[in-house]
Design an enzyme around this catalytic site. Structure first.
Site, PDB file in Angstrom:
ATOM      1  CG  HIS A  31      -5.249  -6.385  -0.706  1.00  0.00           C
ATOM      2  ND1 HIS A  31      -6.516  -6.455  -0.162  1.00  0.00           N
ATOM      3  CD2 HIS A  31      -5.235  -7.255  -1.745  1.00  0.00           C
ATOM      4  CE1 HIS A  31      -7.241  -7.328  -0.877  1.00  0.00           C
ATOM      5  NE2 HIS A  31      -6.486  -7.819  -1.839  1.00  0.00           N
TER       6      HIS A  31
ATOM      7  CE1 TYR B 224      -9.372  -3.125   0.013  1.00  0.00           C
ATOM      8  CE2 TYR B 224      -8.608  -1.103  -1.027  1.00  0.00           C
ATOM      9  CZ  TYR B 224      -8.364  -2.222  -0.241  1.00  0.00           C
ATOM     10  OH  TYR B 224      -7.101  -2.428   0.285  1.00  0.00           O
TER      11      TYR B 224
ATOM     12  CG  ASN C  87      -4.092  -2.604   6.829  1.00  0.00           C
ATOM     13  OD1 ASN C  87      -3.853  -2.193   5.689  1.00  0.00           O
ATOM     14  ND2 ASN C  87      -5.205  -3.243   7.141  1.00  0.00           N
TER      15      ASN C  87
ATOM     16  CE  LYS D 139      -4.013  -2.235   2.186  1.00  0.00           C
ATOM     17  NZ  LYS D 139      -4.998  -2.150   3.290  1.00  0.00           N
TER      18      LYS D 139
END
Ligand code: IDP
Ligand code: MG
Length: 148
Positions: A115, A49, A112, A9
């Site tokens: 993915h 998403y 985070n 990311k």
């Protein structure tokens, strides 16, 4: 043999964690069979998403994932989907175990780092969003060499 889509990311690219993340997946025993750097646009973010549309964090998620370049990669191996999810750690890095990528390098659920596809079915769909067949290389484990 399974394949899974991995996205490194924007914040991981900004923090120069690309090599670390790829290295952890390679050292786990997974093979990289495709990769590219790109900046996701809104349309791709919405398709990738789609399952999260309507959720409270959706707009923030799209803004974050489209903000700057990412690395997309396909990793291959036995049970690759599950192995990658375990190597990544839980969605919320605050709850992710130390030793996992999220547990070692992140703290914020919206940032985070990585993915990974959550099922074989979704992996197939997600890979098609990011890669054409001609961009994916084939590797034979039995022969220990690349094909074609
Ligand atoms: P995953 O990335 O572990 O598969 P998902 O539930 O599929 O997690 O959520 C997709 C992404 O949306 C997460 O990686 C995270 O960046 C973001 N996200 C999920 N839940 C929240 C939340 O409650 N607040 C903010 N962002 C979230
Ligand atoms: Mg997910």
């Amino acid at each position: 043999m399974e394949r899974s889509l991995v996205l490194i990311k924007p914040n991981a690219v900004q923090r120069d964690l690309v090599g670390t993340i790829i290295s952890r997946l390679e050292r786990r025993g997974l093979k990289i069979v495709a990769t590219k750097m790109l900046q996701m646009d809104e349309s791709l973010a919405h398709r990738h998403y789609a399952i999260h549309q309507g959720k409270a964090f959706f707009n923030e998620l799209v803004t974050f994932i489209t903000a700057s370049p990412i690395i997309a990669a396909i990793f291959e191996g036995e049970n690759a989907v599950d192995i990658i999810r375990r190597t990544m750690g839980e969605t919320d890095p605050a709850k992710a175990n130390p030793g996992t990528i999220r547990g070692d390098f992140a703290i914020d659920i919206g940032r985070n780092l990585i993915h990974g596809s959550d099922s074989v079915e979704n992996a197939v769909k997600e890979i098609k969003l990011f890669f054409s067949n001609g961009e994916i290389f084939e590797y034979s484990r039995e022969a220990d060499k690349w094909i074609g």
